[in-house]
Design a protein around this motif. Structure first.
Motif, PDB file in Angstrom:
ATOM      1  N   PRO A  60      -2.788  88.467  17.433  1.00  0.00           N
ATOM      2  CA  PRO A  60      -3.546  87.718  18.451  1.00  0.00           C
ATOM      3  C   PRO A  60      -2.616  87.292  19.585  1.00  0.00           C
ATOM      4  CG  PRO A  60      -4.000  86.890  16.245  1.00  0.00           C
ATOM      5  CD  PRO A  60      -2.858  87.845  16.120  1.00  0.00           C
ATOM      6  N   ALA A  66      -8.192  87.219  20.230  1.00  0.00           N
ATOM      7  CA  ALA A  66      -8.130  87.781  18.872  1.00  0.00           C
ATOM      8  C   ALA A  66      -7.263  89.028  18.830  1.00  0.00           C
ATOM      9  CB  ALA A  66      -9.534  88.106  18.379  1.00  0.00           C
ATOM     10  N   LYS A 128     -11.330  92.131  13.343  1.00  0.00           N
ATOM     11  CA  LYS A 128     -10.784  91.163  14.302  1.00  0.00           C
ATOM     12  C   LYS A 128      -9.982  90.114  13.527  1.00  0.00           C
ATOM     13  CE  LYS A 128     -12.651  92.967  17.895  1.00  0.00           C
ATOM     14  NZ  LYS A 128     -11.820  93.774  18.749  1.00  0.00           N
ATOM     15  N   THR A 130      -8.129  86.378  13.990  1.00  0.00           N
ATOM     16  CA  THR A 130      -7.912  85.194  14.837  1.00  0.00           C
ATOM     17  C   THR A 130      -6.467  84.713  14.688  1.00  0.00           C
ATOM     18  OG1 THR A 130      -8.509  83.604  13.130  1.00  0.00           O
ATOM     19  CG2 THR A 130     -10.317  84.485  14.500  1.00  0.00           C
ATOM     20  N   LYS A 131      -6.079  83.820  15.572  1.00  0.00           N
ATOM     21  CA  LYS A 131      -4.730  83.245  15.527  1.00  0.00           C
ATOM     22  C   LYS A 131      -4.513  82.505  14.201  1.00  0.00           C
ATOM     23  CE  LYS A 131      -1.616  80.746  18.593  1.00  0.00           C
ATOM     24  NZ  LYS A 131      -1.501  80.006  19.842  1.00  0.00           N
TER      25      LYS A 131
END
Length: 168
Positions: A60, A66, A128, A130-131
């Motif tokens: 990300p 993302a 995907k 996420t952080k």
């Protein structure tokens, strides 16, 4: 068939026994050969082929965008491709999933590449990240296991279809 002067015997002659045995062997041999010929006429089923597997991990972005994991492979089978199941796992976990475990894994999206004659599909799986999820991922080498299924039900399991690195 007794000689003059000998008592007739109820035992069959040796010649008849040998001839009966030979006839029986020929009949059994003919049945066996016919069975082998019939078995060789049937074409053995082939497992799907899984080629050109590659995985890419993109972390990300620092601004919160993302990241992603993408796995792509070409799958082919003479009956066509039903689907591809995918599981990514860190090498440090020693997970080493089995083919049975991949039956319940997430599915890639498969699309025909060259029409009905080729029977090849390009399958892509994208996740995907996420952080927050990336912060929890084990750093280092990861593997992607894949299980391809053909329309006729045949399967091909690739325990390490691709390798990628997770870095921060």
């Amino acid at each position: 068939m007794s000689k003059p002067g000998n008592k007739p015997s109820n035992r069959p002659s040796r010649k008849r026994i040998v001839v009966s045995s030979l006839v029986g062997a020929v009949v059994v041999g003919g049945i066996t050969a016919g069975g082998i010929a019939m078995a060789s006429d049937s074409t053995p089923k082939k497992a799907p082929a899984l080629k050109n597997g590659s995985a890419r991990y993109t972390a990300p972005s620092p601004d919160g965008g993302a990241g992603s994991l993408t796995f792509t492979a070409d799958v082919s089978d003479d009956s066509g491709v039903r689907g591809l199941k995918v599981l990514a796992w860190p090498a440090s976990s020693k997970l080493d999933p089995t083919e049975a475990e991949l039956r319940k894994a997430e599915s890639a999206t498969c699309k025909d590449t060259a029409g009905a004659k080729d029977k090849t599909s390009r399958c892509t799986y994208t996740l995907k990240v996420t952080k927050e999820e990336a912060a929890d991922l084990a750093q280092g080498t990861w593997y992607v296991s894949a299980r391809a299924t053909a329309k006729d039900g045949d399967t091909k399991f690739a325990p390490r279809a691709a390798t990628f690195e997770v870095t921060r």
